[in-house]
Design a protein around this motif. Sequence first.
Motif, PDB file in Angstrom:
ATOM      1  N   GLU A  90      50.802 -45.749  41.180  1.00  0.00           N
ATOM      2  CA  GLU A  90      51.631 -46.877  40.751  1.00  0.00           C
ATOM      3  C   GLU A  90      51.165 -48.164  41.412  1.00  0.00           C
ATOM      4  O   GLU A  90      51.076 -49.213  40.770  1.00  0.00           O
ATOM      5  N   LEU A  91      50.860 -48.085  42.701  1.00  0.00           N
ATOM      6  CA  LEU A  91      50.375 -49.269  43.411  1.00  0.00           C
ATOM      7  C   LEU A  91      49.001 -49.707  42.901  1.00  0.00           C
ATOM      8  O   LEU A  91      48.733 -50.913  42.782  1.00  0.00           O
ATOM      9  N   VAL A  92      48.118 -48.773  42.579  1.00  0.00           N
ATOM     10  CA  VAL A  92      46.799 -49.108  42.032  1.00  0.00           C
ATOM     11  C   VAL A  92      46.954 -49.813  40.694  1.00  0.00           C
ATOM     12  O   VAL A  92      46.323 -50.839  40.436  1.00  0.00           O
ATOM     13  N   ARG A  93      47.818 -49.274  39.840  1.00  0.00           N
ATOM     14  CA  ARG A  93      48.042 -49.896  38.528  1.00  0.00           C
ATOM     15  C   ARG A  93      48.606 -51.305  38.693  1.00  0.00           C
ATOM     16  O   ARG A  93      48.209 -52.235  37.986  1.00  0.00           O
ATOM     17  N   LYS A  94      49.534 -51.463  39.640  1.00  0.00           N
ATOM     18  CA  LYS A  94      50.139 -52.775  39.870  1.00  0.00           C
ATOM     19  C   LYS A  94      49.080 -53.755  40.380  1.00  0.00           C
ATOM     20  O   LYS A  94      48.991 -54.898  39.904  1.00  0.00           O
ATOM     21  N   ASN A  95      48.258 -53.329  41.325  1.00  0.00           N
ATOM     22  CA  ASN A  95      47.234 -54.202  41.896  1.00  0.00           C
ATOM     23  C   ASN A  95      46.142 -54.557  40.892  1.00  0.00           C
ATOM     24  O   ASN A  95      45.556 -55.638  40.972  1.00  0.00           O
ATOM     25  N   LYS A  96      45.854 -53.676  39.968  1.00  0.00           N
ATOM     26  CA  LYS A  96      44.828 -53.940  38.956  1.00  0.00           C
ATOM     27  C   LYS A  96      45.396 -54.747  37.787  1.00  0.00           C
ATOM     28  O   LYS A  96      44.676 -55.096  36.869  1.00  0.00           O
ATOM     29  N   GLY A  97      46.698 -54.976  37.809  1.00  0.00           N
ATOM     30  CA  GLY A  97      47.317 -55.751  36.747  1.00  0.00           C
ATOM     31  C   GLY A  97      47.583 -54.956  35.483  1.00  0.00           C
ATOM     32  O   GLY A  97      47.789 -55.534  34.427  1.00  0.00           O
ATOM     33  N   MET A  98      47.613 -53.641  35.606  1.00  0.00           N
ATOM     34  CA  MET A  98      47.842 -52.796  34.430  1.00  0.00           C
ATOM     35  C   MET A  98      49.321 -52.731  34.067  1.00  0.00           C
ATOM     36  O   MET A  98      49.677 -52.408  32.957  1.00  0.00           O
ATOM     37  N   VAL A  99      50.197 -53.029  35.029  1.00  0.00           N
ATOM     38  CA  VAL A  99      51.632 -52.983  34.792  1.00  0.00           C
ATOM     39  C   VAL A  99      52.223 -54.286  35.300  1.00  0.00           C
ATOM     40  O   VAL A  99      51.974 -54.689  36.440  1.00  0.00           O
ATOM     41  N   PRO A 100      52.993 -54.983  34.483  1.00  0.00           N
ATOM     42  CA  PRO A 100      53.629 -56.220  34.944  1.00  0.00           C
ATOM     43  C   PRO A 100      54.613 -55.929  36.084  1.00  0.00           C
ATOM     44  O   PRO A 100      55.202 -54.863  36.149  1.00  0.00           O
ATOM     45  N   ASP A 101      54.797 -56.927  36.974  1.00  0.00           N
ATOM     46  CA  ASP A 101      55.685 -56.767  38.117  1.00  0.00           C
ATOM     47  C   ASP A 101      57.127 -56.498  37.715  1.00  0.00           C
ATOM     48  O   ASP A 101      57.852 -55.812  38.421  1.00  0.00           O
ATOM     49  N   ASP A 102      57.552 -57.033  36.565  1.00  0.00           N
ATOM     50  CA  ASP A 102      58.943 -56.836  36.151  1.00  0.00           C
ATOM     51  C   ASP A 102      59.202 -55.420  35.651  1.00  0.00           C
ATOM     52  O   ASP A 102      60.340 -55.006  35.489  1.00  0.00           O
ATOM     53  N   LYS A 103      58.167 -54.610  35.409  1.00  0.00           N
ATOM     54  CA  LYS A 103      58.337 -53.221  34.960  1.00  0.00           C
ATOM     55  C   LYS A 103      58.448 -52.254  36.132  1.00  0.00           C
ATOM     56  O   LYS A 103      58.705 -51.091  35.952  1.00  0.00           O
ATOM     57  N   ILE A 104      58.229 -52.736  37.363  1.00  0.00           N
ATOM     58  CA  ILE A 104      58.263 -51.854  38.523  1.00  0.00           C
ATOM     59  C   ILE A 104      59.646 -51.912  39.151  1.00  0.00           C
ATOM     60  O   ILE A 104      60.150 -52.962  39.500  1.00  0.00           O
ATOM     61  N   ASN A 105      60.248 -50.736  39.263  1.00  0.00           N
ATOM     62  CA  ASN A 105      61.541 -50.586  39.907  1.00  0.00           C
ATOM     63  C   ASN A 105      61.273 -49.992  41.296  1.00  0.00           C
ATOM     64  O   ASN A 105      60.767 -48.886  41.398  1.00  0.00           O
ATOM     65  N   PRO A 106      61.557 -50.700  42.373  1.00  0.00           N
ATOM     66  CA  PRO A 106      61.211 -50.210  43.709  1.00  0.00           C
ATOM     67  C   PRO A 106      61.832 -48.857  44.047  1.00  0.00           C
ATOM     68  O   PRO A 106      61.302 -48.121  44.827  1.00  0.00           O
ATOM     69  N   ASP A 107      62.996 -48.539  43.451  1.00  0.00           N
ATOM     70  CA  ASP A 107      63.667 -47.279  43.784  1.00  0.00           C
ATOM     71  C   ASP A 107      63.105 -46.093  42.979  1.00  0.00           C
ATOM     72  O   ASP A 107      63.138 -44.970  43.430  1.00  0.00           O
ATOM     73  N   GLN A 108      62.586 -46.353  41.788  1.00  0.00           N
ATOM     74  CA  GLN A 108      62.177 -45.254  40.934  1.00  0.00           C
ATOM     75  C   GLN A 108      60.723 -45.332  40.500  1.00  0.00           C
ATOM     76  O   GLN A 108      60.239 -44.463  39.802  1.00  0.00           O
ATOM     77  N   GLY A 109      59.991 -46.341  40.852  1.00  0.00           N
ATOM     78  CA  GLY A 109      58.594 -46.463  40.420  1.00  0.00           C
ATOM     79  C   GLY A 109      58.512 -47.298  39.171  1.00  0.00           C
ATOM     80  O   GLY A 109      59.280 -48.220  38.960  1.00  0.00           O
TER      81      GLY A 109
END
Length: 135
Positions: free
Chosen positions: A113-132
């Motif tokens: 999940e962190l790799v996808r976020k850092n590579k820009g594959m998933v927008p920041d608003d789609k990440i829920n800190p409690d559930q991924g």
Amino acid sequence: MRELSVYYCSKCGYYGYYQLQRNAVCPKCRVQMAPLSISYQAFMDLSCEDRDELLSQHIIDSSSPYVQRLLAPHKENNSREVIARMGDRITELEIENEKLNQTIEWMHQTIWELVRKNKGMVPDDKINPDQGIDP
């Protein structure tokens, strides 16, 4: 006031609780009883089976070398006891292994999940800190 200590008779296995060693005389054999190397409270916390096992081991340890030599082959070849101990150990290891596998799976998901976020594959608003990542 002195604490109670646990004493046992090395001949018959009788045990009792005494404050003073001079009072620790077996009522059956009329011999001086030996102290156990365990506190009164720890002894009381043991189950009856554990108490019997502890006393048996102390009696065997304090017995003559002849008795110890007679019991040595039994200890080495007691396959039921060995199998029971191994079965218990296997169960403990399986439980520990399952916990470790769950931890690894969680870490794997978090890392990806962190790799996808850092590579820009998933927008920041789609990440829920409690559930991924939200689906």
